[in-house]
Motif scaffolding. Structure first.
Motif: not given
Length: 222
Positions: A5-10, A54-55
């Motif tokens: 999820r962090f990678a997607c956000l990044f 992200e939210s």
């Protein structure tokens, strides 16, 4: 939060900001610095901040403004620069502000500006704005230097004001206590209510802004 999820956000941040403000965004570096420089509580706050960003990414922009404004106003305590930094005037990066959980008005505005950029709001809609704030009531002649974040839905819109002194977001027409002096973002500097920027290189005019961007870049917001 799961690494995927962090990678997607990044990735989303990079795609969003790559042509706007930042050449590189490295939030893992930011978190690592938070942990080593300030300790676990700041690393946890960085995690909460990233999760909040992200939210909001699928929310409308008004919701993003409110969530970011509330998150920062509720977690950062207002103090003047001498108490926070031992200096008369210091512009803190978002990491520095999270590290001590204190800041003055420009630290709040800078933190909100960065947060909303990371949440996908176009930089052209955001201006960190220096104002003269009337204090002591409507007939007062006392005006203090203050800084807020202004959001312009369109270039000609009345801006919405995100302020650390007042929790709710109001249009500038309702904030008659504030007189704008100049506003800026990473792409320009506007004087008063001018429609066109006075310069497209605000760092050349604002040395503290230039210094802030350099420090932010070294922390992963470059």
């Amino acid at each position: 939060m799961h690494k995927t999820r962090f990678a997607c956000l990044f990735l989303g941040i990079c795609l969003c900001l790559g042509t706007l403000v930042y050449a590189q965004v490295d939030l893992e570096k930011l978190r690592s610095l938070a942990l080593t420089r300030y300790g676990q509580s700041t690393a946890t706050l960085v995690d909460e901040w990233r999760a909040m960003i992200e939210s909001t990414r699928n929310q409308d922009e008004m919701t993003r403004l409110k969530i970011a404004n509330d998150f920062i106003n509720q977690r950062i305590r207002w103090v003047q620069d001498p108490e926070a930094w031992g200096q008369k005037d210091y512009w803190a990066t978002p990491l520095e502000t999270m590290g001590i959980r204190m800041g003055d008005c420009e630290d709040f505005a800078i933190f909100k500006y960065t947060t909303l950029l990371l949440a996908g709001v176009n930089v052209d809609k955001l201006r960190i704005t220096y104002v003269k704030a009337q204090t002591g009531g409507p007939n007062s002649q006392i005006h203090l230097a203050h800084m807020v974040l202004a959001y312009y839905e369109t270039p000609g819109s009345v801006p919405l004001i995100l302020d650390n002194l007042i929790g709710d977001i109001y249009p500038a027409t309702k904030r008659t206590d504030l007189t704008p002096v100049y506003g800026f973002n990473s792409k320009g500097l506007w004087v008063g209510g001018a429609a066109a920027p006075a310069t497209n290189n605000p760092g050349a005019k604002l040395s503290r802004w230039r210094d802030l961007l350099q420090r932010a870049a070294s922390e992963g917001l470059g």
